[in-house]
Design an enzyme around this catalytic site. Sequence first.
Site, PDB file in Angstrom:
ATOM      1  CB  SER A   1       6.207   6.182   5.143  1.00 26.83           C
ATOM      2  OG  SER A   1       6.579   5.951   4.296  1.00 26.83           O
TER       3      SER A   1
ATOM      4  NE  ARG B   1      -2.893  -4.029   4.142  1.00 24.62           N
ATOM      5  CZ  ARG B   1      -2.287  -3.145   3.996  1.00 24.62           C
ATOM      6  NH1 ARG B   1      -2.496  -1.701   3.567  1.00 24.62           N
ATOM      7  NH2 ARG B   1      -0.817  -2.351   4.099  1.00 24.62           N
TER       8      ARG B   1
ATOM      9  CG  ASP C   1       5.269   0.940  -0.811  1.00 22.62           C
ATOM     10  OD1 ASP C   1       4.419  -0.669  -0.453  1.00 22.62           O
ATOM     11  OD2 ASP C   1       5.116   1.917   0.266  1.00 22.62           O
TER      12      ASP C   1
ATOM     13  CE  LYS D   1       2.865  -4.960   1.052  1.00 27.67           C
ATOM     14  NZ  LYS D   1       3.592  -4.091   2.807  1.00 27.67           N
TER      15      LYS D   1
ATOM     16  NE  ARG E   1       2.381   2.795  -2.529  1.00 27.78           N
ATOM     17  CZ  ARG E   1       2.636   3.375  -2.276  1.00 27.78           C
ATOM     18  NH1 ARG E   1       3.294   4.451  -3.038  1.00 27.78           N
ATOM     19  NH2 ARG E   1       2.973   4.313  -0.913  1.00 27.78           N
TER      20      ARG E   1
HETATM   21  O1  S3P Z   1       5.465   1.319   7.710  1.00 29.40           O
HETATM   22  C1  S3P Z   1       5.214   2.110   7.204  1.00 29.40           C
HETATM   23  O2  S3P Z   1       5.264   3.303   6.538  1.00 29.40           O
HETATM   24  C2  S3P Z   1       5.419   0.949   5.606  1.00 29.40           C
HETATM   25  C3  S3P Z   1       5.956  -0.086   5.871  1.00 29.40           C
HETATM   26  C4  S3P Z   1       5.988  -1.093   4.444  1.00 29.40           C
HETATM   27  O3  S3P Z   1       4.976  -1.814   4.862  1.00 29.40           O
HETATM   28  P1  S3P Z   1       5.576  -3.691   5.259  1.00 29.40           P
HETATM   29  O4  S3P Z   1       6.652  -3.332   5.974  1.00 29.40           O
HETATM   30  O5  S3P Z   1       4.094  -4.490   5.521  1.00 29.40           O
HETATM   31  O6  S3P Z   1       6.546  -4.074   4.309  1.00 29.40           O
HETATM   32  C5  S3P Z   1       5.059  -0.411   3.582  1.00 29.40           C
HETATM   33  O7  S3P Z   1       4.906  -1.437   2.131  1.00 29.40           O
HETATM   34  C6  S3P Z   1       3.841   0.601   3.803  1.00 29.40           C
HETATM   35  O8  S3P Z   1       2.935   0.743   2.238  1.00 29.40           O
HETATM   36  C7  S3P Z   1       4.449   1.767   4.194  1.00 29.40           C
HETATM   37  C1  PEP Z   2       0.665  -0.381   1.416  1.00 31.44           C
HETATM   38  C2  PEP Z   2       0.302   0.774   1.560  1.00 31.44           C
HETATM   39  O1  PEP Z   2       0.512   1.600   2.870  1.00 31.44           O
HETATM   40  P1  PEP Z   2      -0.557   1.635   4.449  1.00 31.44           P
HETATM   41  O2  PEP Z   2       0.286  -0.356   4.166  1.00 31.44           O
HETATM   42  O3  PEP Z   2      -0.179   2.196   5.259  1.00 31.44           O
HETATM   43  O4  PEP Z   2      -2.223   0.385   4.072  1.00 31.44           O
HETATM   44  C3  PEP Z   2       1.000   1.542   0.611  1.00 31.44           C
HETATM   45  O5  PEP Z   2       0.615   2.370   1.204  1.00 31.44           O
HETATM   46  O6  PEP Z   2       1.063   1.634  -0.284  1.00 31.44           O
END
Ligand code: S3P
Ligand code: PEP
Length: 411
Positions: free
Chosen positions: A21, A121, A289, A318, A365
Amino acid sequence: MNVTITPTLLHGSVTPPPSKSQAHRLLLAAALADGTSALANVAFSQDIQATVRCLEALGAAVRQEGDRLAVTGLAGQTVSGKELPELDCGESGSTLRFLIPVALAVRGGGVFTGHGRLMERPQEPYFDIFREKGISYEQQDGTLTVKGQLTSGVYTLPGNVSSQFVTGLLYALPLLPGDSEIHLTTPLESADYVYMTMDALAQFGVAVEYDGERIFRVPGNQTGHPAAMTVEADWSNAAFWYAAAYLDSKLDIRGLNYQSAQGDACIGRLYWTLAKPGEAEIDVSGCPDLVPPLAAMAALRGVGQVTRLVNAARLRIKESDRLATVTEVLTALGAEVEEHADHLVITGKDSLPGGVTVSGHNDHRIAMMAAIAATNCAAPVTITGAECVRKSYPSFWDEYVRLGGQITVSE
Ligand SMILES: O=C(O)C1=C[C@@H](OP(=O)(O)O)[C@@H](O)[C@H](O)C1
Ligand SMILES: C=C(OP(=O)(O)O)C(=O)O
């Protein structure tokens, strides 16, 4: 690739990979700045490769030397050609949702493609905005084309579908000539990811304000300046090693920043929540996550110990429907998991029978959760499609073996 694990506890020291991230965010900020930035400790997971490829398609120049990148930003460059750039986002939700508004701001749009479940998604919060603002969008056969002029003003969207929409807007709106505001119609979930975005932007000299509730103020006309940054170790993936340690592996988890802006750093606190006996309820709306590693911990928390992982509806959108896949995989291993619309109730056991084949569901994951739960199984566990860890942690299986994990790999 199938991985068969002969259950054994792990031991040794492990440094989690660089944060996916944070790397996405620093790459974007660097790619929009007016000079060359130096990013160190970058790991080329599939998702980071997708972001690099798309930023190059937008016109940024990226030069790689080992785990270091020199990124020359777009600001001030004239991008030639009227064709919309083609942006292959792989399976990365972050890449797609961060770059949709950015591509509109810097190139008047883009043609986005995705793989796996990515294009299923939700993007509705953007589509609602685009209808209101006269930006065209068309989604068919796994391709999303957006085209139009992004203009400064008020952007209204829900805060509980994905924080990634807010992050995308926070990168794009400062580039526009006038000031903008983002208005949230529902409370912001995954808020720490947005704070991480603001933190990354600030490192490159781009300022945005958040009232902590429903309103962001984004001054326009902001050009970021290059910066030299090192990507931190990844707390979301460190959580799998925390889970292994909770399940009696003897691990020394190194290299983490305990003051990190990564929200998933709360795994350290949640570890101790689950170490106390009695019913535990964890609100995961800020750290979605962490659900797979937390679920593995909860499944083996001790006989009859109940754990509720609540406010988890977003887990369904996800890489897989994670409420369903966590339940399916842990149940197959012999755990007691109840799946509800927006939460899981897990009743602990002392060990799990295992002795089964489970699917990784093309979800990094979920595969990593199964690998960690397998350390406490009685009989071998096979994980199919185990290569899916590449999305965030390409060296996961190498590390697992280095820590004493016993696996055999078959095609
Ligand atoms: O901004 C990011 O880097 C992320 C935000 C999260 O998603 P959501 O905001 O959709 O929950 C997380 O689940 C994803 O793996 C990474
Ligand atoms: C949801 C994830 O990533 P993204 O939303 O960026 O695909 C993740 O890494 O678990």
